[in-house]
Design an enzyme around this catalytic site. Structure first.
Site, PDB file in Angstrom:
ATOM      1  N   LYS A 121     -25.697   0.620  -1.403  1.00  0.00           N
ATOM      2  CA  LYS A 121     -25.808   1.970  -2.002  1.00  0.00           C
ATOM      3  C   LYS A 121     -26.041   1.938  -3.515  1.00  0.00           C
ATOM      4  CE  LYS A 121     -20.782   2.556  -2.539  1.00  0.00           C
ATOM      5  NZ  LYS A 121     -19.599   3.282  -2.084  1.00  0.00           N
ATOM      6  N   PRO A 124     -14.762  -7.390   2.589  1.00  0.00           N
ATOM      7  CA  PRO A 124     -16.008  -7.893   3.174  1.00  0.00           C
ATOM      8  C   PRO A 124     -17.250  -7.191   2.633  1.00  0.00           C
ATOM      9  CG  PRO A 124     -14.882  -6.468   4.744  1.00  0.00           C
ATOM     10  CD  PRO A 124     -13.928  -6.697   3.594  1.00  0.00           C
ATOM     11  N   LEU A 125     -17.086  -5.967   2.151  1.00  0.00           N
ATOM     12  CA  LEU A 125     -18.234  -5.232   1.619  1.00  0.00           C
ATOM     13  C   LEU A 125     -18.270  -5.267   0.087  1.00  0.00           C
ATOM     14  CD1 LEU A 125     -18.264  -2.263   4.164  1.00  0.00           C
ATOM     15  CD2 LEU A 125     -19.771  -4.269   4.122  1.00  0.00           C
ATOM     16  N   TYR A 137       0.866  -1.183   0.000  1.00  0.00           N
ATOM     17  CA  TYR A 137       0.000   0.000   0.000  1.00  0.00           C
ATOM     18  C   TYR A 137       0.905   1.237   0.000  1.00  0.00           C
ATOM     19  CZ  TYR A 137      -3.331  -3.432   2.034  1.00  0.00           C
ATOM     20  OH  TYR A 137      -4.104  -4.534   2.311  1.00  0.00           O
ATOM     21  N   SER A 153     -16.323  -4.342  -2.546  1.00  0.00           N
ATOM     22  CA  SER A 153     -16.134  -3.077  -3.268  1.00  0.00           C
ATOM     23  C   SER A 153     -17.320  -2.126  -3.123  1.00  0.00           C
ATOM     24  CB  SER A 153     -15.856  -3.325  -4.752  1.00  0.00           C
ATOM     25  OG  SER A 153     -14.739  -4.173  -4.890  1.00  0.00           O
ATOM     26  N   TYR A 205     -10.855 -10.236   3.658  1.00  0.00           N
ATOM     27  CA  TYR A 205     -10.762  -8.878   3.089  1.00  0.00           C
ATOM     28  C   TYR A 205     -11.842  -8.720   2.011  1.00  0.00           C
ATOM     29  CZ  TYR A 205      -7.734 -10.824  -0.685  1.00  0.00           C
ATOM     30  OH  TYR A 205      -7.212 -11.538  -1.725  1.00  0.00           O
ATOM     31  N   SER A 220      -1.438 -14.955   3.541  1.00  0.00           N
ATOM     32  CA  SER A 220      -2.547 -14.339   2.820  1.00  0.00           C
ATOM     33  C   SER A 220      -2.529 -14.827   1.377  1.00  0.00           C
ATOM     34  CB  SER A 220      -2.378 -12.815   2.874  1.00  0.00           C
ATOM     35  OG  SER A 220      -3.466 -12.165   2.270  1.00  0.00           O
ATOM     36  N   ASN A 221      -3.709 -15.098   0.842  1.00  0.00           N
ATOM     37  CA  ASN A 221      -3.842 -15.497  -0.562  1.00  0.00           C
ATOM     38  C   ASN A 221      -3.183 -16.842  -0.872  1.00  0.00           C
ATOM     39  OD1 ASN A 221      -5.159 -12.936  -1.456  1.00  0.00           O
ATOM     40  ND2 ASN A 221      -3.194 -12.083  -0.853  1.00  0.00           N
TER      41      ASN A 221
END
Length: 327
Positions: free
Chosen positions: A216, A207-208, A60, A210, A205, A157-158
């Site tokens: 919305k 969880p929403l 990041y 995108s 990861y 991870s992954n």
């Protein structure tokens, strides 16, 4: 606010069931127009609202997220929250190569400690598996760092299930992070039961999904070609309409709790026995504050089942990843 703490794997690391993903803190290579001040505020807002796991990664912003998280946590008691970061991306050749060698991971941990300005990491994840390093050797390097007190819990991870088993040959793995959501339930069948049997925590990861699971979006939405969402299967038909139909069944439950759809979905993850800590990302401090309120939403078992059933269609399909792994 007193919230129950979750223990990470076989370690003594504890955290709230809701964490904060920080790829929009300093992740200028992932998102346009990020401001450092906003990133600092995101982290501070999370810590001020009862979130006690911060999840960052070298990739990041190529270290910039870690630097900002390190700055933001400076005014907080370091022992009052858990800090997770990840590494495996080697740019020494000028190109990104995934590298899990013990030498590289050891150097990466040291570099992360410096950038985060701390003397220990609560969780260190191997961010992606490489092609050649025996996974138990990679984890062995992290175990040596744990013995030196530099990390407290070991994550991967992954990794595929076979790679997880290989990595956990000596029983050192505490936590696995991978994509999972109500729309991406692939891992619930094989991986998550294995983790539970071996006392390995699972951290999902995206969880929403995108933003799709925040409720919305509606039928009229379309994305320009340069928007990452235009590449993701969740936003293509027929998946997109199926998702909207399922989300509509969450709305009355959210209303009953005076909560948003996003908070209700996060509450579902926190009550899912296969999930340890859920780490939604955020771009604005107000989103972090809203996510933190999910800690106060407790679903009845009937409500939990209703949500579970609403997304049954997504259990039967292998949806793959939202975004491709780096090679």
């Amino acid at each position: 606010m007193s919230h129950e703490l979750v223990t990470i794997g076989k370690s003594d690391v504890q955290a709230t069931a809701l964490g904060l993903g920080t790829n929009a803190v300093g992740g200028y290579n992932l998102f346009p127009n990020l401001k450092d001040d906003d990133g600092l505020k995101l982290v501070q807002t999370g810590l001020n609202h009862g979130i006690t796991l911060l999840d960052t990664a070298y990739v990041y912003g190529l270290g910039h997220s870690e630097e900002l998280v390190g700055q933001a946590m400076h005014d907080f008691d370091r022992h009052s929250f858990a800090l997770a970061t990840k590494g495996a991306q080697d740019f020494s050749s000028g190109e990104q190569v995934i590298n899990n060698t013990p030498e590289f991971l050891t150097a990466q941990v040291e570099a992360s400690l410096k950038r985060l300005n701390t003397d220990y990491l609560d969780i260190y994840y191997i961010h992606f598996p490489d092609k050649d390093t025996p996974k138990a050797e990679a984890v062995g390097a992290l175990q040596r760092l744990r013995e030196q007190g530099k990390i407290r819990a070991i994550g991967i991870s992954n990794f595929s299930l076979d790679q997880i088993k290989e990595a956990n040959a000596d029983g050192y793995v505490d936590v696995v992070e991978d994509e999972f959501s109500l729309l991406h339930q692939d891992h619930a069948v094989d991986m998550m039961p294995y983790l539970k049997d071996h006392h390995i925590s699972f951290v999902p990861y995206f969880p929403l999904a995108s933003g799709l699971l925040t409720g919305k979006y509606d039928q009229s939405v379309s994305f320009p070609a340069d928007d990452i969402r235009s590449q993701i299967s969740d936003f293509q038909e027929p998946r997109y309409s199926q998702a909207l139909t399922a989300i509509d069944q969450v709305r009355p439950i959210a209303q009953a709790h005076h909560a948003t759809v996003a908070q209700t979905v996060l509450a579902w993850y926190m009550q899912n026995p296969l999930i340890s800590v859920v780490i939604p990302g955020a771009k604005r401090a107000s989103q972090v504050e809203a996510n933190a309120q999910a800690l106060d939403v407790t679903l009845t078992s009937a409500e939990y089942q209703t949500i579970d059933q609403a997304f049954t269609k997504f259990k039967a399909v292998t949806s793959g990843k939202s975004l491709a792994d780096p090679d």
